[in-house]
Design a protein around this motif. Structure first.
Motif, PDB file in Angstrom:
ATOM      1  N   ALA A  25      17.629 -16.837  61.258  1.00 59.40           N
ATOM      2  CA  ALA A  25      16.988 -18.001  60.485  1.00 59.40           C
ATOM      3  C   ALA A  25      16.066 -17.314  59.352  1.00 59.40           C
ATOM      4  O   ALA A  25      16.071 -17.846  58.217  1.00 59.40           O
ATOM      5  N   GLU A  26      15.398 -16.404  59.778  1.00 59.51           N
ATOM      6  CA  GLU A  26      14.511 -15.799  58.798  1.00 59.51           C
ATOM      7  C   GLU A  26      15.274 -15.226  57.478  1.00 59.51           C
ATOM      8  O   GLU A  26      14.767 -15.430  56.460  1.00 59.51           O
ATOM      9  N   CYS A  27      16.525 -14.431  57.745  1.00 55.50           N
ATOM     10  CA  CYS A  27      17.287 -13.777  56.860  1.00 55.50           C
ATOM     11  C   CYS A  27      17.910 -15.002  55.937  1.00 55.50           C
ATOM     12  O   CYS A  27      18.026 -14.681  54.814  1.00 55.50           O
ATOM     13  N   GLU A  28      18.108 -15.962  56.570  1.00 49.97           N
ATOM     14  CA  GLU A  28      18.612 -17.024  55.627  1.00 49.97           C
ATOM     15  C   GLU A  28      17.748 -17.627  54.584  1.00 49.97           C
ATOM     16  O   GLU A  28      18.002 -17.827  53.433  1.00 49.97           O
ATOM     17  N   LEU A  29      16.332 -17.547  55.167  1.00 50.09           N
ATOM     18  CA  LEU A  29      15.517 -18.402  54.377  1.00 50.09           C
ATOM     19  C   LEU A  29      15.144 -17.338  53.240  1.00 50.09           C
ATOM     20  O   LEU A  29      14.934 -17.533  52.067  1.00 50.09           O
TER      21      LEU A  29
END
Length: 100
Positions: A25-29
């Motif tokens: 999820a952090e990588c997607e942000l």
């Protein structure tokens, strides 16, 4: 290849906070920020204006905790040749980030 080598440097600049359970999820942000910078570049927005837009706190693509990384990402995207932008740096960033 320049995209991927520079990508490694940028990926190390934006490190998820310790203890975050969902790295994906952090990588997607973070990849959304790369995509937004690419979008602005392709729209021929100046680097200075893109930086202002993305750090205003009003750009939905930029989570507040990543505003400090935006100048590095924008600088990277604006250093690429236009044909390199077609290599989808956001997808490449996401793959590199998720693999770390």
């Amino acid at each position: 290849m320049r995209v991927l080598s520079t990508l490694s440097v940028v990926a190390t600049l934006v490190v998820a906070s310790p203890g975050l359970a969902d790295q994906q999820a952090e990588c997607e942000l973070q990849a959304a920020i790369v995509d937004r910078a690419t979008e602005l570049r392709l729209e021929r927005t100046s680097e200075k204006k893109a930086l202002a837009i993305m750090t205003s706190g009003e750009d939905e693509a930029v989570a507040e905790k990543y505003i400090g990384a935006v100048p590095h990402i924008v600088e990277w995207i604006y250093s690429l040749k236009r044909k390199e932008l077609k290599l989808e740096p956001g997808k490449a960033y996401l793959a590199k980030c998720a693999a770390q």
